[in-house]
Design an enzyme around this catalytic site. Structure first.
Site, mmCIF file in Angstrom:
data_model
loop_
_atom_site.group_PDB
_atom_site.id
_atom_site.type_symbol
_atom_site.label_atom_id
_atom_site.label_comp_id
_atom_site.label_asym_id
_atom_site.label_seq_id
_atom_site.Cartn_x
_atom_site.Cartn_y
_atom_site.Cartn_z
ATOM 1 N N CYS A 31 38.173 149.923 -46.630
ATOM 2 C CA CYS A 31 39.760 149.922 -46.481
ATOM 3 C C CYS A 31 40.183 149.013 -44.957
ATOM 4 C CB CYS A 31 40.226 151.350 -46.374
ATOM 5 S SG CYS A 31 42.122 151.368 -46.038
ATOM 6 N N CYS A 34 42.361 151.455 -42.807
ATOM 7 C CA CYS A 34 41.637 152.418 -42.155
ATOM 8 C C CYS A 34 41.138 151.858 -41.060
ATOM 9 C CB CYS A 34 40.705 152.953 -43.394
ATOM 10 S SG CYS A 34 41.466 153.499 -44.824
#
Length: 103
Positions: A31, A34
């Site tokens: 991600c 993230c």
């Protein structure tokens, strides 16, 4: 305090039974947002040793992600006395994180 790696084995002890406030970042290796949020979480944890800060990898701990209905990542949950009191989805600046935790 450093960010703790949280999983199904230590979630209750480190987060639900934490004294005061605990913050959990639900994330994944793949991600991009993230990875952008990770240094913010690290800095927040370093500046707030009184708060338990942990990260849950949703790929390694799908049961925890499902339990807390994490549908998008990064998702940040704030716990007080074992209960979720606030949540946030997406990358946020550190000040927004501070405001969320202060409630």
């Amino acid at each position: 305090m450093a960010v703790m790696k949280i999983n199904g084995n230590n979630f209750e002890e480190k987060i639900l039974k934490a004294q005061g406030t605990a913050v959990v970042d639900f994330w994944a290796d793949w991600c991009g947002p993230c990875r952008m949020f990770s240094p913010i979480i690290e800095q927040f944890a370093a500046e707030h040793p009184e708060i338990a800060v942990g990260k849950v990898n949703v790929d390694e701990n799908p049961d925890l992600a499902e339990r807390y209905r994490v549908m998008s990542i990064p998702t940040l949950l704030v716990f007080r006395n074992g209960e979720v009191t606030a949540s946030s989805v997406g990358v946020k600046p550190k000040q927004a994180l501070e405001n969320l935790v202060r409630g």
